[in-house]
Design a protein around this motif. Structure first.
Motif, PDB file in Angstrom:
ATOM      1  N   ASP A  25       0.821  -1.214   0.000  1.00 23.22           N
ATOM      2  CA  ASP A  25       0.000   0.000   0.000  1.00 23.22           C
ATOM      3  C   ASP A  25       0.857   1.267   0.000  1.00 23.22           C
ATOM      4  O   ASP A  25       0.415   2.326   0.420  1.00 23.22           O
ATOM      5  N   ASP A  28      -0.701   5.128  -4.126  1.00 18.13           N
ATOM      6  CA  ASP A  28      -2.144   5.292  -4.304  1.00 18.13           C
ATOM      7  C   ASP A  28      -2.609   4.679  -5.616  1.00 18.13           C
ATOM      8  O   ASP A  28      -3.745   4.222  -5.723  1.00 18.13           O
ATOM      9  N   ASP A  42      -1.942  -4.240  -2.694  1.00 20.91           N
ATOM     10  CA  ASP A  42      -2.991  -4.660  -1.770  1.00 20.91           C
ATOM     11  C   ASP A  42      -4.376  -4.314  -2.311  1.00 20.91           C
ATOM     12  O   ASP A  42      -4.519  -3.372  -3.100  1.00 20.91           O
ATOM     13  N   PRO A  43      -5.389  -5.045  -1.870  1.00 22.70           N
ATOM     14  CA  PRO A  43      -6.764  -4.677  -2.234  1.00 22.70           C
ATOM     15  C   PRO A  43      -7.040  -3.236  -1.802  1.00 22.70           C
ATOM     16  O   PRO A  43      -6.551  -2.774  -0.779  1.00 22.70           O
ATOM     17  N   GLY A  44      -7.796  -2.527  -2.606  1.00 25.16           N
ATOM     18  CA  GLY A  44      -8.128  -1.144  -2.306  1.00 25.16           C
ATOM     19  C   GLY A  44      -7.194  -0.136  -2.957  1.00 25.16           C
ATOM     20  O   GLY A  44      -7.520   1.045  -3.024  1.00 25.16           O
ATOM     21  N   VAL A  45      -6.030  -0.585  -3.431  1.00 30.10           N
ATOM     22  CA  VAL A  45      -5.114   0.299  -4.148  1.00 30.10           C
ATOM     23  C   VAL A  45      -5.518   0.285  -5.621  1.00 30.10           C
ATOM     24  O   VAL A  45      -5.716  -0.781  -6.205  1.00 30.10           O
ATOM     25  N   GLU A  46      -5.674   1.463  -6.190  1.00 20.90           N
ATOM     26  CA  GLU A  46      -6.050   1.558  -7.611  1.00 20.90           C
ATOM     27  C   GLU A  46      -4.949   0.904  -8.448  1.00 20.90           C
ATOM     28  O   GLU A  46      -3.779   1.264  -8.346  1.00 20.90           O
ATOM     29  N   HIS A  47      -5.344  -0.069  -9.277  1.00 20.30           N
ATOM     30  CA  HIS A  47      -4.356  -0.851 -10.033  1.00 20.30           C
ATOM     31  C   HIS A  47      -4.809  -0.958 -11.487  1.00 20.30           C
ATOM     32  O   HIS A  47      -5.885  -1.465 -11.767  1.00 20.30           O
TER      33      HIS A  47
END
Length: 149
Positions: A25, A28, A42-47
């Protein structure tokens, strides 16, 4: 550029061995130019994932590079931390970052190539085709590529 990082999925460790660069993380926004499971973020990070070769690109691949570069500029303008990565962090990530900086009006293609090589590595953007793409301008290269199809 503050807030902008260029890297790879793999790096040479302290003793010369290949090591995995796993993102969690720390950023961003993460842009990956190849898909390797287990490297984060990680989940929740814009990818954003847009696999492209380290070689000639077709019109669709060039359009994707241009979209990623636009997303880099939007994220930086919003004060977000951005990582653009490929396998070793030299060519594909360099193409996206260089195009983003040129499009944002920060540098000429030759200035940005020199900047990336100075800040990342002398090996960065050693793919001469990508250097030619940058000097010609990706929109022009894309148009020529689509006309040739």
């Amino acid at each position: 550029m503050p807030g902008l990082w260029m890297g790879g999925h793999v790096f040479r460790g302290r003793f010369g061995q290949a090591e995995s660069a796993v993102v969690r993380d720390e950023f961003d926004v993460v842009q990956s130019l190849l898909r390797l499971p287990g490297y984060g973020p990680d989940p929740g990070v814009e990818h954003h994932v847009w696999p492209i070769p380290d070689g000639p690109l077709d019109g669709t691949q060039l359009a994707g590079v241009m979209r990623l570069a636009r997303a880099v500029n939007e994220a930086l303008d919003a004060g977000r931390r951005v990582l653009v990565r490929c396998y070793h962090g030299y060519n594909r990530s360099g193409l996206v970052i260089a195009h983003a900086l040129v499009e944002h009006g920060r540098c000429s293609p030759d200035e940005v190539i020199q900047l990336i090589r100075a800040r990342r590595s002398a090996w960065a953007l050693h793919n001469e085709l990508f250097v030619e793409y940058l000097r010609a301008g990706l929109p022009t290269v894309r148009l020529l590529e689509e006309l040739a199809e």
